[in-house]
Design a protein around this motif. Structure first.
Motif, PDB file in Angstrom:
ATOM      1  N   ARG A 182       2.179  -2.641   4.697  1.00 29.54           N
ATOM      2  CA  ARG A 182       2.773  -1.308   4.487  1.00 29.54           C
ATOM      3  C   ARG A 182       3.966  -1.106   5.434  1.00 29.54           C
ATOM      4  O   ARG A 182       5.097  -1.052   4.988  1.00 29.54           O
ATOM      5  CB  ARG A 182       1.724  -0.195   4.685  1.00 29.54           C
ATOM      6  N   GLY A 183       3.689  -1.032   6.730  1.00 26.39           N
ATOM      7  CA  GLY A 183       4.751  -0.716   7.697  1.00 26.39           C
ATOM      8  C   GLY A 183       6.001  -1.573   7.532  1.00 26.39           C
ATOM      9  O   GLY A 183       7.128  -1.055   7.563  1.00 26.39           O
ATOM     10  N   LYS A 241      -3.713   1.784  14.308  1.00 24.22           N
ATOM     11  CA  LYS A 241      -2.320   1.442  14.012  1.00 24.22           C
ATOM     12  C   LYS A 241      -1.443   1.941  15.162  1.00 24.22           C
ATOM     13  O   LYS A 241      -0.860   3.018  15.111  1.00 24.22           O
ATOM     14  CB  LYS A 241      -1.900   2.070  12.673  1.00 24.22           C
ATOM     15  N   LYS A 279      -3.644   4.034  -1.105  1.00 23.81           N
ATOM     16  CA  LYS A 279      -4.219   4.315   0.204  1.00 23.81           C
ATOM     17  C   LYS A 279      -3.814   5.715   0.635  1.00 23.81           C
ATOM     18  O   LYS A 279      -2.867   6.281   0.090  1.00 23.81           O
ATOM     19  CB  LYS A 279      -3.643   3.275   1.173  1.00 23.81           C
ATOM     20  N   ARG A 332       5.065   3.007   9.227  1.00 30.77           N
ATOM     21  CA  ARG A 332       4.100   3.221   8.130  1.00 30.77           C
ATOM     22  C   ARG A 332       3.741   4.694   7.940  1.00 30.77           C
ATOM     23  O   ARG A 332       3.206   5.066   6.912  1.00 30.77           O
ATOM     24  CB  ARG A 332       2.833   2.393   8.376  1.00 30.77           C
ATOM     25  N   LYS A 344     -11.508  -1.906  -2.259  1.00 30.16           N
ATOM     26  CA  LYS A 344     -11.540  -2.342  -0.849  1.00 30.16           C
ATOM     27  C   LYS A 344     -12.369  -1.382  -0.007  1.00 30.16           C
ATOM     28  O   LYS A 344     -12.155  -0.180  -0.045  1.00 30.16           O
ATOM     29  CB  LYS A 344     -10.109  -2.347  -0.288  1.00 30.16           C
ATOM     30  N   SER A 351      -0.303  -4.587  10.368  1.00 30.52           N
ATOM     31  CA  SER A 351       1.072  -4.529  10.872  1.00 30.52           C
ATOM     32  C   SER A 351       1.747  -5.896  10.809  1.00 30.52           C
ATOM     33  O   SER A 351       2.477  -6.279  11.737  1.00 30.52           O
ATOM     34  CB  SER A 351       1.102  -3.963  12.299  1.00 30.52           C
ATOM     35  N   SER A 387       0.814  -1.225   0.000  1.00 24.32           N
ATOM     36  CA  SER A 387       0.000   0.000   0.000  1.00 24.32           C
ATOM     37  C   SER A 387       0.844   1.270   0.000  1.00 24.32           C
ATOM     38  O   SER A 387       1.210   1.784   1.069  1.00 24.32           O
ATOM     39  CB  SER A 387      -0.897   0.016   1.233  1.00 24.32           C
TER      40      SER A 387
HETATM   41  O1  G3H Z   1      -3.744  -3.281   3.281  1.00 22.36           O
HETATM   42  C1  G3H Z   1      -2.726  -3.328   3.970  1.00 22.36           C
HETATM   43  C2  G3H Z   1      -2.314  -2.245   4.872  1.00 22.36           C
HETATM   44  O2  G3H Z   1      -1.835  -1.132   4.203  1.00 22.36           O
HETATM   45  C3  G3H Z   1      -1.450  -2.714   5.948  1.00 22.36           C
HETATM   46  O3  G3H Z   1      -0.670  -1.698   6.520  1.00 22.36           O
HETATM   47  P1  G3H Z   1       0.286  -2.076   7.753  1.00 22.36           P
HETATM   48  O4  G3H Z   1       1.100  -3.260   7.329  1.00 22.36           O
HETATM   49  O5  G3H Z   1       1.131  -0.859   7.978  1.00 22.36           O
HETATM   50  O6  G3H Z   1      -0.620  -2.372   8.884  1.00 22.36           O
END
Ligand code: G3H
Length: 251
Positions: free
Chosen positions: A210-211, A157, A29, A219, A87, A190, A6
């Motif tokens: 993402r993070g 988050k 996103k 992130r 989504k 995460s 993302s």
């Molecule tokens: O759709 C996936 C998200 O962007 C996950 O973000 P994250 O890994 O920072 O929680």
């Protein structure tokens, strides 16, 4: 398992394009508008143009309220802008019926425009902290609405992860229910490399990240790094090989 990354805008989308061989879906996103924050239509269009044509672009429609008309119109906006995975984060839905109503409207709006687009109904692993529908209700909501995938992410988050809220055995049940309804099962929140073993073993179809692929694992302040995407994919591939070797041994 497919890898969905993302980016928050064109600059990070270009980083994704550099790492295109290591990822499967580019998910537009706007993290500063929420966990599934929606970005601008022109950003989706710009990113669609910037990433290789064979990589599907996904767009989040937001952490949406219980307003089927509003959300359907937003979903159509994402589809018109070039996203083929749409989504929806059912943040404001407090009952499964509300979730079905919103998702039915989204499915109709998107598929009338583009029948081959995939609609993803997303709930939140930490639903108990924000008051929306139970994570295990998502596969049934998605199936009743005619969506293509059920997903979980985390709403808040704060460093807590998917498995802190929905342990692997419950995620396995989520995947089982999604597959029983003919849906794809997508999991995020995460997620770190250390989570890839369980996610692989339970048959997750799409992992959203993402993070873990941002500098400093951050992130918000960090930026997506092609070498971190490559490392994440390498670990996914390693887990897939290990799992494939284990399966015959279990039979
Ligand atoms: O759709 C996936 C998200 O962007 C996950 O973000 P994250 O890994 O920072 O929680």
């Amino acid at each position: 398992m497919l890898l969905l990354i993302s980016p928050d805008g064109i600059e990070e989308a270009l980083a994704c394009a550099k790492a295109a061989e290591h990822l499967d879906i580019v998910d537009v996103k706007k993290p500063d508008e929420g966990s599934l924050g929606a970005n601008f239509p022109w950003v989706i269009r710009e990113i669609r143009d910037a990433v290789p044509a064979d990589k599907p672009v996904s767009a989040t429609v937001g952490d949406v309220p219980y307003k089927p008309g509003t959300v359907a119109q937003a979903a159509l906006g994402a589809a018109v802008s070039g996203a083929t995975y749409i989504k929806v984060g059912l943040y404001g839905c407090t009952t499964p019926e509300q979730g079905v109503e919103v998702m039915r409207a989204v499915v109709r709006a998107v598929k009338d425009h583009r029948p081959d687009a995939l609609v993803v109904a997303s709930g939140y692993a930490d639903a108990h902290r924000v008051g929306c529908v139970n994570p295990l209700a998502l596969p049934d909501i998605a199936a009743r609405a005619g969506a293509d995938a059920a997903m979980l992410d985390t709403a808040i988050k704060d460093g807590t992860r998917l498995f802190d809220h929905v342990p692997p055995d419950v995620c396995a049940e989520f995947v089982r229910r999604a597959h029983a309804s003919g849906l794809l099962a997508a999991l995020a929140g995460s997620v770190k490399q250390a989570d890839l073993g369980p996610l692989t073993r339970i048959g997750t179809d799409i992992v959203g990240v993402r993070g873990a692929v941002c500098s400093g694992g951050d992130r918000n302040a960090g930026r997506i790094q092609p070498h971190l995407v490559a490392a994440f994919r390498a670990e996914m591939d390693r887990q897939a090989r290990e799992h494939a070797a284990d399966v015959p041994a279990l039979n």
